[in-house]
Design a protein around this motif. Structure first.
Motif, PDB file in Angstrom:
ATOM      1  N   GLY A   5     -30.247  24.374  14.822  1.00 21.32           N
ATOM      2  CA  GLY A   5     -30.050  23.558  16.026  1.00 21.32           C
ATOM      3  C   GLY A   5     -30.376  24.340  17.282  1.00 21.32           C
ATOM      4  O   GLY A   5     -31.013  23.831  18.202  1.00 21.32           O
ATOM      5  N   THR A   6     -29.940  25.598  17.325  1.00 23.78           N
ATOM      6  CA  THR A   6     -30.222  26.453  18.475  1.00 23.78           C
ATOM      7  C   THR A   6     -31.721  26.701  18.598  1.00 23.78           C
ATOM      8  O   THR A   6     -32.286  26.665  19.702  1.00 23.78           O
ATOM      9  CB  THR A   6     -29.466  27.790  18.350  1.00 23.78           C
ATOM     10  OG1 THR A   6     -28.077  27.524  18.180  1.00 23.78           O
ATOM     11  CG2 THR A   6     -29.673  28.651  19.573  1.00 23.78           C
ATOM     12  N   LEU A   7     -32.374  26.947  17.474  1.00 24.95           N
ATOM     13  CA  LEU A   7     -33.823  27.167  17.476  1.00 24.95           C
ATOM     14  C   LEU A   7     -34.568  25.946  18.003  1.00 24.95           C
ATOM     15  O   LEU A   7     -35.436  26.060  18.873  1.00 24.95           O
ATOM     16  CB  LEU A   7     -34.303  27.520  16.068  1.00 24.95           C
ATOM     17  CG  LEU A   7     -35.827  27.680  15.923  1.00 24.95           C
ATOM     18  CD1 LEU A   7     -36.301  28.913  16.663  1.00 24.95           C
ATOM     19  CD2 LEU A   7     -36.213  27.723  14.464  1.00 24.95           C
ATOM     20  N   LEU A   8     -34.229  24.774  17.480  1.00 27.92           N
ATOM     21  CA  LEU A   8     -34.886  23.546  17.934  1.00 27.92           C
ATOM     22  C   LEU A   8     -34.603  23.276  19.408  1.00 27.92           C
ATOM     23  O   LEU A   8     -35.495  22.866  20.160  1.00 27.92           O
ATOM     24  CB  LEU A   8     -34.448  22.361  17.079  1.00 27.92           C
ATOM     25  CG  LEU A   8     -34.961  22.351  15.644  1.00 27.92           C
ATOM     26  CD1 LEU A   8     -34.357  21.190  14.880  1.00 27.92           C
ATOM     27  CD2 LEU A   8     -36.474  22.277  15.620  1.00 27.92           C
ATOM     28  N   PHE A   9     -33.364  23.509  19.823  1.00 27.59           N
ATOM     29  CA  PHE A   9     -33.013  23.301  21.233  1.00 27.59           C
ATOM     30  C   PHE A   9     -33.802  24.238  22.140  1.00 27.59           C
ATOM     31  O   PHE A   9     -34.332  23.822  23.171  1.00 27.59           O
ATOM     32  CB  PHE A   9     -31.505  23.503  21.429  1.00 27.59           C
ATOM     33  CG  PHE A   9     -31.069  23.331  22.854  1.00 27.59           C
ATOM     34  CD1 PHE A   9     -30.972  22.068  23.412  1.00 27.59           C
ATOM     35  CD2 PHE A   9     -30.772  24.433  23.640  1.00 27.59           C
ATOM     36  CE1 PHE A   9     -30.585  21.909  24.731  1.00 27.59           C
ATOM     37  CE2 PHE A   9     -30.387  24.288  24.954  1.00 27.59           C
ATOM     38  CZ  PHE A   9     -30.288  23.028  25.502  1.00 27.59           C
ATOM     39  N   ASN A  10     -33.893  25.510  21.758  1.00 25.10           N
ATOM     40  CA  ASN A  10     -34.639  26.476  22.567  1.00 25.10           C
ATOM     41  C   ASN A  10     -36.129  26.151  22.598  1.00 25.10           C
ATOM     42  O   ASN A  10     -36.782  26.304  23.634  1.00 25.10           O
ATOM     43  CB  ASN A  10     -34.410  27.897  22.038  1.00 25.10           C
ATOM     44  CG  ASN A  10     -33.029  28.412  22.372  1.00 25.10           C
ATOM     45  OD1 ASN A  10     -32.365  27.899  23.265  1.00 25.10           O
ATOM     46  ND2 ASN A  10     -32.584  29.411  21.625  1.00 25.10           N
TER      47      ASN A  10
END
Length: 109
Positions: A5-10
């Protein structure tokens, strides 16, 4: 899952930031070009209008009938028409120049 989720958000945030930066630069350049063309057109119109006025005054100084004849030939809208014509063809030549540069650049790749 939190890492994904953090990767996609970034990635999404980075894409939006890059897109915003690219579009604002493009808009700024477009506004600057429009402002420059407008200022040059107004200057060209003023110079053309001054030249036509001087020609009419000079023709009237030679002989009143000659001045009247030249006034019939030269329209009151001649300054705007000549300035528009020159501005239009200057922009066309600029566009053709940019296209040639892009074609040369694409051949080097």
């Amino acid at each position: 899952m939190p890492v994904l989720g953090t990767l996609l958000f970034n990635m999404f945030t980075g894409l939006v930031a890059w897109l915003a930066k690219y579009l604002t630069q493009k808009v700024a350049v477009t506004v600057a070009i429009i402002a420059i063309v407008t200022v040059l057109f107004v200057g060209l119109y003023t110079a053309t209008r001054a030249a036509i006025t001087a020609a009419l005054a000079g023709a009237g100084a030679l002989h009143p009938m000659f001045g009247a004849g030249v006034s019939m030939v030269i329209s009151p809208h001649s300054g705007a028409l000549i300035s528009s014509y020159i501005t239009f063809w200057s922009l066309v030549e600029l566009y053709k120049w940019k296209v040639n540069i892009m074609q040369l650049w694409s051949r080097t790749i």
